[in-house]
Design an enzyme around this catalytic site. Structure first.
Site, PDB file in Angstrom:
ATOM      1  N   ASP A  34       6.817   0.810  -8.349  1.00 42.68           N
ATOM      2  CA  ASP A  34       7.418   1.716  -9.323  1.00 42.68           C
ATOM      3  C   ASP A  34       8.935   1.584  -9.233  1.00 42.68           C
ATOM      4  O   ASP A  34       9.464   0.870  -8.387  1.00 42.68           O
ATOM      5  CB  ASP A  34       6.957   3.153  -9.093  1.00 42.68           C
ATOM      6  N   ASP A  89      -3.405   4.257 -10.716  1.00 41.10           N
ATOM      7  CA  ASP A  89      -3.158   4.351  -9.285  1.00 41.10           C
ATOM      8  C   ASP A  89      -3.042   5.809  -8.886  1.00 41.10           C
ATOM      9  O   ASP A  89      -2.767   6.672  -9.729  1.00 41.10           O
ATOM     10  CB  ASP A  89      -1.854   3.648  -8.916  1.00 41.10           C
ATOM     11  N   HIS A 127     -13.744   4.711   3.250  1.00 34.17           N
ATOM     12  CA  HIS A 127     -14.843   5.136   2.368  1.00 34.17           C
ATOM     13  C   HIS A 127     -14.333   5.440   0.963  1.00 34.17           C
ATOM     14  O   HIS A 127     -14.916   4.963  -0.031  1.00 34.17           O
ATOM     15  CB  HIS A 127     -15.543   6.374   2.928  1.00 34.17           C
ATOM     16  N   CYS A 144     -20.090   4.574   6.305  1.00 30.45           N
ATOM     17  CA  CYS A 144     -21.475   4.755   5.857  1.00 30.45           C
ATOM     18  C   CYS A 144     -22.443   3.792   6.535  1.00 30.45           C
ATOM     19  O   CYS A 144     -23.616   4.120   6.744  1.00 30.45           O
ATOM     20  CB  CYS A 144     -21.546   4.588   4.342  1.00 30.45           C
ATOM     21  N   CYS A 152     -23.573   2.921   0.250  1.00 23.44           N
ATOM     22  CA  CYS A 152     -22.173   2.498   0.379  1.00 23.44           C
ATOM     23  C   CYS A 152     -22.044   1.479   1.500  1.00 23.44           C
ATOM     24  O   CYS A 152     -22.691   1.609   2.548  1.00 23.44           O
ATOM     25  CB  CYS A 152     -21.287   3.715   0.643  1.00 23.44           C
ATOM     26  N   CYS A 163     -19.164   0.739   3.155  1.00 26.74           N
ATOM     27  CA  CYS A 163     -17.985   0.933   4.007  1.00 26.74           C
ATOM     28  C   CYS A 163     -18.425   1.144   5.462  1.00 26.74           C
ATOM     29  O   CYS A 163     -19.596   1.420   5.746  1.00 26.74           O
ATOM     30  CB  CYS A 163     -17.160   2.123   3.517  1.00 26.74           C
TER      31      CYS A 163
END
Length: 381
Positions: free
Chosen positions: A91, A271, A340, A314, A309, A311
């Site tokens: 930015d 974002d 996660h 999980c 999931c 990740c």
């Protein structure tokens, strides 16, 4: 070609596209994790790559102050300094014009501000912000803009919009001059539509920014304190006004609900810090609504957050263990939930893309939002 549209959904404005960037192509729609100071909080770069992220954010204001332009030049940019092999969007520092209002003074020249770190004085102009992002090595840079809060008066909003337009023209002219002289610059530069919550101003701003040769266009000044209804109203009004040949970016949105609304209105990029911020406080995204693993129902639970999931949280750990980590104030809890939440949003966007390919986005959105309202404790546990 910097951006190409691959497919338009038959029933909504949702679309699939590709950004051709210096550090690899990025498929859109795309959610971009925020790495304010050159790192996404609570997660290794290698894990972001493993999840599938190819584009993250850096913050020009914070990187300018620390580590500073000299260090970034020494390392030949943020990619080398931070050992991130993917793309970086930065930015302009314009949001800090909004969020650190007590520390700045805005003039036609630019923004004079006092560092929140040591009180030192600095000046951001449309031109030197482009230079700084060139030093950072930004794959996508944003031009300097003036964002106003929800509820700002029409008079002040109009003044801010005209200043944004003046700065945008100066930024793109300077960027084009660097390109002509083959001098160091960001890979691409985006303009930003402003106008607060006044529709006539939004129309004027979109027309002006469309007229300049930016590589992409962002809708600024949303998610700045307004309610959901106002957000949706202004998004639905503004998005169709933007040149469809260029990528569309809504800055600062990261809830699943807002992401779906953005995609439905033809937004390609978004974002937010939300995913990582709430993770540090014990909150996790799920299809059945957000949960707080700190709360009593999760004590002793031997199931993962989401059996589907992939990740680490999980695949390896139970809700009961995550509950314990936060109660014990162990940093591993924040790291696991950060992974996660970012995995969840990445996979959500993949599901969104698949629905666009199949022309079923509207149905996917409706079913998903209905499921999100069901409640995790009542539905899953």
């Amino acid at each position: 070609m910097f951006f190409e549209v691959i497919k338009n959904d038959n029933n909504t404005r949702a679309r699939l596209g590709v950004l051709h960037l210096a550090h690899g192509d990025v498929e859109t729609p795309v959610f971009m994790p925020v790495g304010t100071a050159g790192t996404v909080k609570g997660i290794y770069h290698s894990k972001l790559e493993e999840i599938g992220y190819k584009l993250i954010l850096g913050n020009t204001y914070h990187l300018y102050l620390r580590p500073g332009r000299e260090i970034l030049q020494k390392y030949n940019g943020l990619h080398s300094f931070s050992s991130w092999n993917g793309n970086i969007l930065t930015d302009s520092g314009g949001f800090q014009v909004f969020s650190l209002s007590a520390l700045r003074k805005i003039t036609d020249e630019g923004v004079r501000f006092s560092s929140h770190i040591d009180g030192s004085k600095h000046l951001f102009t449309p031109e030197n912000v482009v230079d700084t992002q060139g030093i950072i090595g930004s794959d996508i840079a944003m031009c300097l803009d003036y964002c106003t809060p929800y509820g700002e008066s029409e008079k002040n909003s109009l003044k801010a919009m005209h200043l944004t337009h003046s700065w945008a023209k100066r930024a793109i002219d300077y960027y084009e001059s660097l390109k002509a002289e083959d001098k160091r610059r960001p890979h691409s530069l985006f303009g930003i539509v402003q106008g607060n919550f006044y529709k006539e101003m939004r129309s004027e701003s979109a027309e002006f920014i469309n007229s300049l040769p930016f590589d992409g266009i962002a809708i600024g000044g949303l998610s700045v304190g307004e309610n959901d209804e106002k957000f949706i109203e202004l998004l639905q009004y503004t998005a169709p006004l933007i040149d469809p040949r260029r990528p569309h970016y809504v800055m600062g949105i990261g809830t699943p609900e807002y992401i779906l609304e953005a995609v439905e209105n033809g937004i390609d990029m978004f974002d937010c810090v939300l995913a990582t911020r709430i993770a540090r406080h014990g909150a996790a995204f799920t299809d059945y609504g957000d949960i707080s693993v700190v709360k009593a129902p999760f004590k002793g639970q031997d199931r993962p957050i989401d059996e589907n999931c992939n990740c680490t949280a999980c695949k390896r750990y139970s809700l009961g263990y995550l509950h314990h980590l936060f109660k014990a104030d162990e940093m591993l809890g924040s790291m696991l939930l950060t992974e996660h939440n970012l995995t969840y949003l990445y996979n959500l966007v993949q599901r969104i893309k698949e629905s666009i390919r199949n022309n079923t986005f509207a149905e996917f959105k409706k079913e998903y939002l209905q499921k999100r309202k069901m409640g995790y404790v009542n539905t899953v546990l």
